[in-house]
Design an enzyme around this catalytic site. Sequence first.
Site, short mmCIF file in Angstrom:
data_model
loop_
_atom_site.label_atom_id
_atom_site.label_comp_id
_atom_site.label_asym_id
_atom_site.label_seq_id
_atom_site.Cartn_x
_atom_site.Cartn_y
_atom_site.Cartn_z
N GLY A 1 -67.43 -85.68 112.39
CA GLY A 1 -67.08 -85.73 113.80
C GLY A 1 -68.30 -85.56 114.67
O GLY A 1 -69.43 -85.88 114.25
N LYS B 1 -56.93 -81.78 107.32
CA LYS B 1 -56.53 -82.01 108.70
C LYS B 1 -57.02 -83.39 109.12
O LYS B 1 -58.15 -83.54 109.59
CB LYS B 1 -57.10 -80.95 109.64
CG LYS B 1 -56.66 -81.16 111.09
CD LYS B 1 -57.58 -80.47 112.06
CE LYS B 1 -57.27 -80.82 113.51
NZ LYS B 1 -57.21 -82.27 113.79
N PRO B 2 -56.20 -84.44 108.96
CA PRO B 2 -56.59 -85.74 109.52
C PRO B 2 -56.43 -85.71 111.03
O PRO B 2 -55.68 -84.89 111.57
CB PRO B 2 -55.60 -86.71 108.87
CG PRO B 2 -54.38 -85.88 108.62
CD PRO B 2 -54.87 -84.48 108.34
N ASP B 3 -57.13 -86.60 111.71
CA ASP B 3 -56.94 -86.67 113.16
C ASP B 3 -55.49 -87.03 113.46
O ASP B 3 -54.86 -87.82 112.75
CB ASP B 3 -57.87 -87.74 113.74
CG ASP B 3 -57.91 -87.70 115.26
OD1 ASP B 3 -58.73 -86.96 115.80
OD2 ASP B 3 -57.08 -88.39 115.88
N SER B 4 -54.96 -86.47 114.53
CA SER B 4 -53.55 -86.68 114.86
C SER B 4 -53.22 -88.15 115.09
O SER B 4 -52.11 -88.60 114.80
CB SER B 4 -53.18 -85.86 116.11
OG SER B 4 -53.29 -84.49 115.86
N GLU C 1 -74.59 -90.75 122.29
CA GLU C 1 -73.82 -91.70 121.49
C GLU C 1 -72.67 -92.24 122.35
O GLU C 1 -71.86 -91.48 122.88
CB GLU C 1 -73.27 -91.00 120.26
CG GLU C 1 -72.55 -91.91 119.30
CD GLU C 1 -72.11 -91.18 118.03
OE1 GLU C 1 -72.12 -91.80 116.97
OE2 GLU C 1 -71.78 -89.98 118.13
N GLU D 1 -71.01 -84.55 108.51
CA GLU D 1 -71.58 -85.81 109.00
C GLU D 1 -71.23 -85.91 110.47
O GLU D 1 -70.06 -85.94 110.85
CB GLU D 1 -71.05 -87.03 108.26
CG GLU D 1 -71.80 -88.27 108.74
CD GLU D 1 -71.29 -89.56 108.13
OE1 GLU D 1 -70.55 -90.27 108.83
OE2 GLU D 1 -71.64 -89.85 106.97
#
Length: 550
Positions: free
Chosen positions: A267, A216-219, A421, A289
């Site tokens: 993420g 699942k890559p980021d959209s 962050e 990570e």
Amino acid sequence: MTVDQEPARPSVPASPEHRASGGPEPSSTGVPATARSHLTPRLEEFLDTSPYREASGSGDPSIGVEPFTGLEISRFRTNTATDVDRAFASARIAARAWAARTPAERARVLMRLHSALRRHEDLLLDIVQYETGKARIHAYDEILDTYNVCRHYAVTAPRLLRPVRRRGAVPGLTRTEVDRPPLGVVGFITPWNYPLTLGATDLFAALAAGNAVVHKPDSQTTLTAIAMRRLAVAAGLPEDVWQLVPGEVDEVGPALLANADGLSFTGSTAAGRRIAAEAGSRLLPTALELGGKNPLLVLADADIDAAVAGAIRGCFASAGQLCLSIERIYVHHSLHPEFCSRLAEAAAALELGADYDFGPSMGSLAGPRQFERVRAHVDQAVGAGARVLAGGRPVPEAGPYFYAPTVLTEVGESADLHREETFGPVVSVHPVSSDAEAVRLANESDFGLNASVFSRGRGRQTARRLEAGMVNVNEAYVAAWGSVDAPSGGVKASGLGHRHGAEGLYQFTRARTIAEQRLVPIAPFGPLDQRGFARVMTSAFAVMRALRLR
């Protein structure tokens, strides 16, 4: 590394549609023809091959923005839980045949992919910039990492995956070896900020180990994964070994976790905690990570020229949208005034621009959500008393999501960016009175991903006192990250597991011990009754201790 610089490169070969999709596809380009004049011919040609079809499912259309321009882009049809189940079913079939290949055969695919990367380097740079808005030199950082990791696992995996002889229970009588079969089908959830490094290169270890992957890559950054998958298939990777299932995380995520034999997630810490809880209920091997609030220490004996240059690289690469980015700097008070002045001057001198060529020093933030987070963090800190030495403002003349490289001092503990962050081109600088104070403040964080120390003589000893999975001495992050033979990962709230090195390969395998007993059993036998067996074994182990045998 020398790279061919032909004015034009062949198009990335198209892959057949690897999964039936429901409903009509988005337009082939996703970008109106009237708004494509700023794209490179290479990128236009790639978009004309209808690449999104290769990642489309049966859900609703996905709409995004192009960071450089803010233009709305029609992308793929999102994947549903049913699509994910279907992807795992075909991946499991493919995984058996892929795992049956020798590690050397799998490594040859990676070596061919390495060669293909060189032929298509310029197009990959275009795609990464198109999806992320980063400057070309920072997109090239991803290319360098891809070369490095691809070559490393192609060379080392066949050796690392060989069965290894270990000392048996009884020397001479027990033959013991350890082999490392793959997990099966590994689920990957990868982020938008480094779509080549973290969204494609990260899979190489799992593939080299003999796993199939459902990814699942980021959209926002699916095109980069599509392009890399095409190259991998053209290099000999069976098509169903790498499945793409982009979509809404609430839909795709649970189905992916329910099916996977192992999981890799990069993420936020908040999302990582939720995933870890679910993976824990299944006892699922998991690599995470997560976030960072990474410190840089400038000790009293530091080379200030090197420290300023390193801070510029560490704070503003990819507009600060890097999990390893430096967001806190602790400077010995004797150097603090000069360091602040020179860092602010260097930050203000960085050239910002939206350009599909080398030149600009920093690109855009990836989109409106990240832009608003950065602006909110800076505005809130300034409202609480922080002082702006450089930046602190949007740069709309460069593009809709550009934000100036920002250096702050006097950031109080009430400011969100003091501990949270920011993930943008923002850094706070703090004076310290000693090495001990710098180390204490650096370690006062929930995170522990990356750290950096600048010192002419005390860097390594200071590094050993820092609570971080990676520590760079006289560099910001590239030295540790680029050492791909060594593990890369975080401690505390920055994650679990590692990428890179043998550890990054082994986390996608199961250690299996096979021990063969020969001649006699490890038990009373023949003339040895229980008491005699106990005496013999006790004496034997005493001899082994005396000889310091393992």
